[in-house]
Design an enzyme around this catalytic site. Structure first.
Site, PDB file in Angstrom:
ATOM      1  CD  GLU A  91       2.993  11.629  -3.975  1.00 28.35           C
ATOM      2  OE1 GLU A  91       3.387  12.797  -4.202  1.00 28.35           O
ATOM      3  OE2 GLU A  91       1.937  11.160  -4.429  1.00 28.35           O
ATOM      4  NE  ARG A  95      30.507  -9.831  30.345  1.00 24.39           N
ATOM      5  CZ  ARG A  95      31.648 -10.051  29.728  1.00 24.39           C
ATOM      6  NH1 ARG A  95      31.892 -11.231  29.169  1.00 24.39           N
ATOM      7  NH2 ARG A  95      32.561  -9.115  29.648  1.00 24.39           N
ATOM      8  CD  GLU A 108       1.186   1.367   9.110  1.00 26.59           C
ATOM      9  OE1 GLU A 108       2.395   1.586   8.887  1.00 26.59           O
ATOM     10  OE2 GLU A 108       0.590   0.387   8.655  1.00 26.59           O
ATOM     11  CB  SER A 112       3.715  13.631   8.545  1.00 24.56           C
ATOM     12  OG  SER A 112       4.859  13.032   9.085  1.00 24.56           O
ATOM     13  CG  PHE A 145      -0.666   0.659   2.396  1.00 28.60           C
ATOM     14  CD1 PHE A 145      -1.350   1.790   2.800  1.00 28.60           C
ATOM     15  CD2 PHE A 145       0.365   0.191   3.185  1.00 28.60           C
ATOM     16  CE1 PHE A 145      -1.011   2.441   3.970  1.00 28.60           C
ATOM     17  CE2 PHE A 145       0.703   0.825   4.362  1.00 28.60           C
ATOM     18  CZ  PHE A 145       0.002   1.961   4.751  1.00 28.60           C
TER      19      PHE A 145
HETATM   20  C1  LIG Z   1      11.292   1.282   6.004  1.00 34.03           C
HETATM   21  C2  LIG Z   1      10.069   2.109   5.727  1.00 34.03           C
HETATM   22  C3  LIG Z   1       8.953   1.516   5.172  1.00 34.03           C
HETATM   23  C4  LIG Z   1       7.841   2.293   4.834  1.00 34.03           C
HETATM   24  N1  LIG Z   1       6.767   1.701   4.206  1.00 34.03           N
HETATM   25  C5  LIG Z   1       5.773   2.473   3.725  1.00 34.03           C
HETATM   26  C6  LIG Z   1       4.726   1.917   2.924  1.00 34.03           C
HETATM   27  O1  LIG Z   1       4.668   0.701   2.733  1.00 34.03           O
HETATM   28  N2  LIG Z   1       3.796   2.741   2.386  1.00 34.03           N
HETATM   29  C7  LIG Z   1       3.826   4.092   2.601  1.00 34.03           C
HETATM   30  O2  LIG Z   1       2.945   4.802   2.088  1.00 34.03           O
HETATM   31  N3  LIG Z   1       4.795   4.674   3.374  1.00 34.03           N
HETATM   32  C8  LIG Z   1       5.765   3.886   3.931  1.00 34.03           C
HETATM   33  N4  LIG Z   1       6.771   4.453   4.680  1.00 34.03           N
HETATM   34  C9  LIG Z   1       6.808   5.905   4.847  1.00 34.03           C
HETATM   35  C10 LIG Z   1       6.407   6.358   6.239  1.00 34.03           C
HETATM   36  O3  LIG Z   1       5.021   6.200   6.417  1.00 34.03           O
HETATM   37  C11 LIG Z   1       6.852   7.830   6.384  1.00 34.03           C
HETATM   38  O4  LIG Z   1       8.266   7.835   6.402  1.00 34.03           O
HETATM   39  C12 LIG Z   1       6.309   8.458   7.644  1.00 34.03           C
HETATM   40  O5  LIG Z   1       4.923   8.666   7.520  1.00 34.03           O
HETATM   41  C13 LIG Z   1       6.982   9.814   7.936  1.00 34.03           C
HETATM   42  O6  LIG Z   1       6.967  10.624   6.822  1.00 34.03           O
HETATM   43  P1  LIG Z   1       8.312  11.357   6.318  1.00 34.03           P
HETATM   44  O7  LIG Z   1       9.386  10.329   6.294  1.00 34.03           O
HETATM   45  O8  LIG Z   1       7.989  12.047   5.056  1.00 34.03           O
HETATM   46  O9  LIG Z   1       8.637  12.388   7.441  1.00 34.03           O
HETATM   47  P2  LIG Z   1       8.052  13.877   7.516  1.00 34.03           P
HETATM   48  O10 LIG Z   1       6.592  13.866   7.364  1.00 34.03           O
HETATM   49  O11 LIG Z   1       8.841  14.727   6.607  1.00 34.03           O
HETATM   50  O12 LIG Z   1       8.410  14.244   9.010  1.00 34.03           O
HETATM   51  C14 LIG Z   1       9.747  14.589   9.432  1.00 34.03           C
HETATM   52  C15 LIG Z   1       9.732  14.870  10.935  1.00 34.03           C
HETATM   53  O13 LIG Z   1       8.849  15.955  11.225  1.00 34.03           O
HETATM   54  C16 LIG Z   1       7.850  15.539  12.153  1.00 34.03           C
HETATM   55  N5  LIG Z   1       6.596  16.206  11.820  1.00 34.03           N
HETATM   56  C17 LIG Z   1       5.957  16.224  10.619  1.00 34.03           C
HETATM   57  N6  LIG Z   1       4.857  16.967  10.691  1.00 34.03           N
HETATM   58  C18 LIG Z   1       4.768  17.406  11.961  1.00 34.03           C
HETATM   59  C19 LIG Z   1       3.839  18.230  12.665  1.00 34.03           C
HETATM   60  N7  LIG Z   1       2.739  18.720  12.091  1.00 34.03           N
HETATM   61  N8  LIG Z   1       4.074  18.521  13.977  1.00 34.03           N
HETATM   62  C20 LIG Z   1       5.179  17.997  14.585  1.00 34.03           C
HETATM   63  N9  LIG Z   1       6.092  17.236  13.969  1.00 34.03           N
HETATM   64  C21 LIG Z   1       5.887  16.934  12.686  1.00 34.03           C
HETATM   65  C22 LIG Z   1       7.779  14.035  12.012  1.00 34.03           C
HETATM   66  O14 LIG Z   1       7.250  13.424  13.170  1.00 34.03           O
HETATM   67  C23 LIG Z   1       9.234  13.691  11.781  1.00 34.03           C
HETATM   68  O15 LIG Z   1       9.894  13.682  13.006  1.00 34.03           O
HETATM   69  C24 LIG Z   1       7.856   3.683   5.098  1.00 34.03           C
HETATM   70  C25 LIG Z   1       8.969   4.275   5.717  1.00 34.03           C
HETATM   71  C26 LIG Z   1      10.070   3.506   6.030  1.00 34.03           C
HETATM   72  C27 LIG Z   1      11.268   4.163   6.652  1.00 34.03           C
END
Ligand SMILES: Cc1cc2nc3c(=O)[nH]c(=O)nc-3n(C[C@H](O)[C@H](O)[C@H](O)COP(=O)(O)OP(=O)(O)OC[C@H]3O[C@@H](n4cnc5c(N)ncnc54)[C@H](O)[C@@H]3O)c2cc1C
Length: 404
Positions: free
Chosen positions: A132, A289, A384, A137, A128
């Site tokens: 992007e 240990r 998630e 988030s 799923f």
């Molecule tokens: C190994 C792996 C597998 C994954 N698998 C999937 C998958 O199968 N399908 C899929 O769709 N996605 C997948 N993801 C993506 C994952 O859901 C996202 O990485 C996650 O939702 C965070 O988004 P981002 O990495 O863009 O971080 P960002 O949204 O850029 O956030 C960066 C930081 O800012 C913080 N932040 C963001 N907005 C706010 C706010 N309003 N207030 C306070 N803090 C905030 C976040 O908590 C984080 O600390 C996967 C990620 C990984 C690493």
């Protein structure tokens, strides 16, 4: 089999039987092999084949479609056991579970009949995809677009990121922007069931226009592939809109948010599993240990660590099962699922770090299992919805429920 719950484990006889079976599977098949697949970063095909035979790809799929028809609570118990073995194994099942949930909840009867039996058997697997390169988030910032063509099909263009099972899946439940003028924005997204050739980096024939770049190299969570997906003029028939075009067009955001709620229980169960494993390793190592003439488990500082770990594991498990049981009972459980995900994923990280400290220098060695857990646990803080996002969800729901 009786469905009476044991007062101490709160598991029915059926739940006890199935979790014992998966526990044994983790002990015999996952744990002895995880190190190899993790170090080589290769897909654990033989383990997955056995999981198909055990029916683990169809746990929650109704019996009429070839699944086991079990509830979310039993699924969470199974995920805990798989994750105790290796979180990558549960990762292979998890996006598949979310796909099957979407079909059961929102799919048309035709779509259910077309996909669920093969999904239950593990013949096809599902991914799923929301994230992007520029968003995770902030789901409503999705740019991947779907435009209706003259022949009635939809053309999808855009780039997706971090798709777990992105290469080897046959179906991707993908959220796409279909109405750029929608106000509010969330009414402009549609969930497509994008079919693809499993294992093909470049799809051809009816799936032309969907390419999978080489898998992303990661800190941990090895073995299961995480990939980008590039949609470049990919054509999706209108009947592959989740629920059908009439019912499903521009309803994708709400559908995906519903699925994320059960997804949160799922990640919480993974947190419990990895925390439980860290506790087991710490209990063993601390009694083996010796320092200053006695096992380190006899030093109060180490006992306190064990006490905190065990307390976190139990609390995380209880929160996870409460959220799952509420969902199964048809009660609103968004707040509880958020709490379970937040607490259990943080408990996973905490217990793994404490176990690592208890191992001293050996925790830093690739010879010890804790080294893998230390690289795997942080993923659960992110997928998630990050811990920050969970707190936002919990805070909002809390205020909505207690409005003055
Ligand atoms: C190994 C792996 C597998 C994954 N698998 C999937 C998958 O199968 N399908 C899929 O769709 N996605 C997948 N993801 C993506 C994952 O859901 C996202 O990485 C996650 O939702 C965070 O988004 P981002 O990495 O863009 O971080 P960002 O949204 O850029 O956030 C960066 C930081 O800012 C913080 N932040 C963001 N907005 C706010 C706010 N309003 N207030 C306070 N803090 C905030 C976040 O908590 C984080 O600390 C996967 C990620 C990984 C690493």
């Amino acid at each position: 089999m009786a469905v009476v719950a044991d007062p101490y484990t709160e598991k029915s006889d059926e739940q006890k039987a199935i979790t014992e079976m998966v526990h044994q599977f983790a002990d015999e098949q996952i744990l002895p092999n995880a190190e190899h697949y993790d170090h080589e970063d290769v897909f654990p095909e033989p383990i997955v084949e056995q999981m198909k035979e055990l029916g683990l790809f169809g746990v929650t799929i109704p019996e009429e479609y070839g699944g086991m028809g079990l509830d979310l609570t039993t699924y969470a118990m199974i995920v805990e056991e798989l994750s105790r073995g290796w979180i990558s194994i549960s990762g292979i099942v998890n996006t598949h579970f979310i796909g099957s949930y979407l079909l059961m909840q929102f799919g048309s009867e035709e779509q259910r009949q077309k996909y669920l039996p093969d999904m239950a058997a593990g013949k096809i697997r599902a991914a799923f995809s929301l994230s992007e390169p520029e968003l995770g988030s902030d789901v409503q910032a999705i740019k991947t677009s779907g435009v209706k063509r003259e022949d009635g099909s939809w053309e999808i263009n855009g780039q997706k990121m971090w798709v777990t099972n992105g290469l080897l899946s046959s179906l991707v439940f993908v959220l796409v922007k279909t109405d750029p003028t929608a106000d509010p924005r969330h009414r402009g997204f549609t969930c497509f069931i994008a079919e693809k050739e499993p294992g093909a980096a470049e799809n051809t024939g009816p799936y032309k226009g969907l390419n999978v770049p080489p898998k992303i190299k990661k800190l941990g969570y090895k073995g299961v592939e995480s990939t980008e997906l590039v949609f470049d003029g990919y054509h999706c028939p209108a009947e592959n809109i989740l629920g059908g075009e009439e019912a499903g067009l521009n309803r994708g955001f709400a559908q995906m948010m519903d699925a994320l709620e059960v997804g949160r229980v799922n990640v919480a169960a993974r947190g419990v599993g990895i925390a439980q494993r860290a506790l087991e390793l710490a209990l063993r190592y601390s009694q083996e240990r010796k320092t200053f003439g006695r096992p380190i488990a006899e030093h109060q500082a180490i006992q306190f660590k064990l006490a905190d770990m065990a307390t976190q594991v139990d609390a995380a498990r209880l929160l996870t099962l409460r959220a799952a049981r509420m969902k199964d009972a048809g009660e609103r459980s968004d707040l509880e699922a958020g709490m379970a995900k937040l607490f259990a994923s943080e408990a996973g990280r905490f217990c793994v770090e404490e176990c690592f400290r208890i191992h001293g220098g050996y925790g830093y060695s690739k010879e010890y299992e804790i080294e893998r857990l230390y690289r795997d646990a942080p993923l659960l803080l992110i997928g998630e919805g990050t811990s920050e996002i969970q707190r936002m969800v919990i805070g909002r729901k809390l205020l909505a429920r207690h409005k003055i």
